[in-house]
Design a protein around this motif. Structure first.
Motif, PDB file in Angstrom:
ATOM      1  N   GLN A 250       0.887  -1.375   0.104  1.00 17.07           N
ATOM      2  CA  GLN A 250      -0.005   0.242  -0.037  1.00 17.07           C
ATOM      3  C   GLN A 250       0.869   1.317  -0.053  1.00 17.07           C
ATOM      4  N   ALA A 251       1.865   1.082   0.808  1.00 18.97           N
ATOM      5  CA  ALA A 251       2.864   2.253   0.745  1.00 18.97           C
ATOM      6  C   ALA A 251       3.383   2.668  -0.671  1.00 18.97           C
ATOM      7  N   LEU A 252       3.618   1.625  -1.493  1.00 23.01           N
ATOM      8  CA  LEU A 252       4.319   1.774  -2.547  1.00 23.01           C
ATOM      9  C   LEU A 252       3.146   2.269  -3.643  1.00 23.01           C
ATOM     10  N   ARG A 253       2.197   1.585  -3.581  1.00 22.60           N
ATOM     11  CA  ARG A 253       1.106   1.942  -4.216  1.00 22.60           C
ATOM     12  C   ARG A 253       0.708   3.613  -4.069  1.00 22.60           C
ATOM     13  N   SER A 254       0.784   4.112  -2.874  1.00 17.19           N
ATOM     14  CA  SER A 254       0.430   5.556  -2.822  1.00 17.19           C
ATOM     15  C   SER A 254       1.558   6.511  -3.282  1.00 17.19           C
ATOM     16  N   ILE A 255       2.813   5.947  -3.311  1.00 12.82           N
ATOM     17  CA  ILE A 255       3.955   6.883  -3.796  1.00 12.82           C
ATOM     18  C   ILE A 255       3.790   6.730  -5.326  1.00 12.82           C
ATOM     19  N   LYS A 256       3.256   5.754  -5.898  1.00 15.07           N
ATOM     20  CA  LYS A 256       3.392   5.593  -7.499  1.00 15.07           C
ATOM     21  C   LYS A 256       1.954   6.639  -7.938  1.00 15.07           C
ATOM     22  N   GLU A 257       0.845   6.805  -6.968  1.00 14.96           N
ATOM     23  CA  GLU A 257       0.050   7.499  -7.105  1.00 14.96           C
ATOM     24  C   GLU A 257       0.510   9.052  -7.141  1.00 14.96           C
ATOM     25  N   LEU A 258       1.363   9.345  -6.291  1.00 15.06           N
ATOM     26  CA  LEU A 258       2.240  10.580  -6.072  1.00 15.06           C
ATOM     27  C   LEU A 258       2.809  11.125  -7.396  1.00 15.06           C
TER      28      LEU A 258
END
Length: 187
Positions: free
Chosen positions: A136-144
């Motif tokens: 989830q951390a990686l997914r959020s940063i990819k959205e950023l």
């Protein structure tokens, strides 16, 4: 004096960087014509720029209440509400882990309200990371990074979280293999 004259004086004050005077003129315009949604909207923007978030939200809500058809008013209100959620969530980062889950929920709501919030996705990624939720951390940063591909911190965190996710998956695979081998040896 009418409301439009007060609005012009408010803008003159803004050009002079006298934001307190601008607020006074916007408030005067509202007093003269309280049913004018645009006046509340303009005052809300000035309050937001002066870091008076609650007052900004109050007037943004009044603008929406007076003219709910104007998409600008609704978007502005959502942006301010998301900003308030970010501030509240950020305060929870120093709390125990169970409070960090509350921060995650607030941040998820914030990015739903304002899907262009780079700061929201950054904080959400950082919160998930602190909780060991690497996917989830990686997914959020990819959205950023979709919003701002050159975001320096986001790029660094993406590489770091990707590495941690791979290590986590490798360890999970090893644990699974060991558990399976132990089951087979007991048979």
């Amino acid at each position: 004096m009418d409301g439009e004259t007060a609005i012009r004086k408010a803008y003159e004050s803004i050009l002079k960087h006298d934001f307190e005077q601008a607020v006074a003129w916007f408030e005067q315009a509202i007093t003269l014509d309280p049913g004018k949604a645009a006046y509340h909207y303009k005052l809300s923007i000035t309050y937001a720029r002066s870091n008076k978030l609650e007052k900004a939200i109050e007037h943004a809500q009044q603008a929406v209440d007076l003219d709910g058809r104007d998409e600008h008013y609704a978007f502005h209100l959502q942006h301010l509400q998301a900003k308030r959620l970010l501030f509240t969530a950020e305060k929870l980062f120093d709390e125990p882990e169970e409070r960090l889950w509350l921060a995650v929920e607030l941040l998820k709501e914030a990015v739903e309200l304002d899907p262009l919030s780079v700061e929201g996705f950054l904080l959400l990624g950082m919160a998930y990371h602190r909780l060991g939720e690497y996917a989830q951390a990686l997914r959020s940063i990819k959205e950023l990074l979709k919003l701002d591909p050159q975001h320096t911190i986001g790029r660094r965190l993406s590489a770091d979280y990707e590495q941690k996710w791979k290590q986590y998956m490798k360890n999970a695979t090893l644990r699974g293999m060991l558990a399976e081998r132990n089951e087979n040896s007991h048979e």
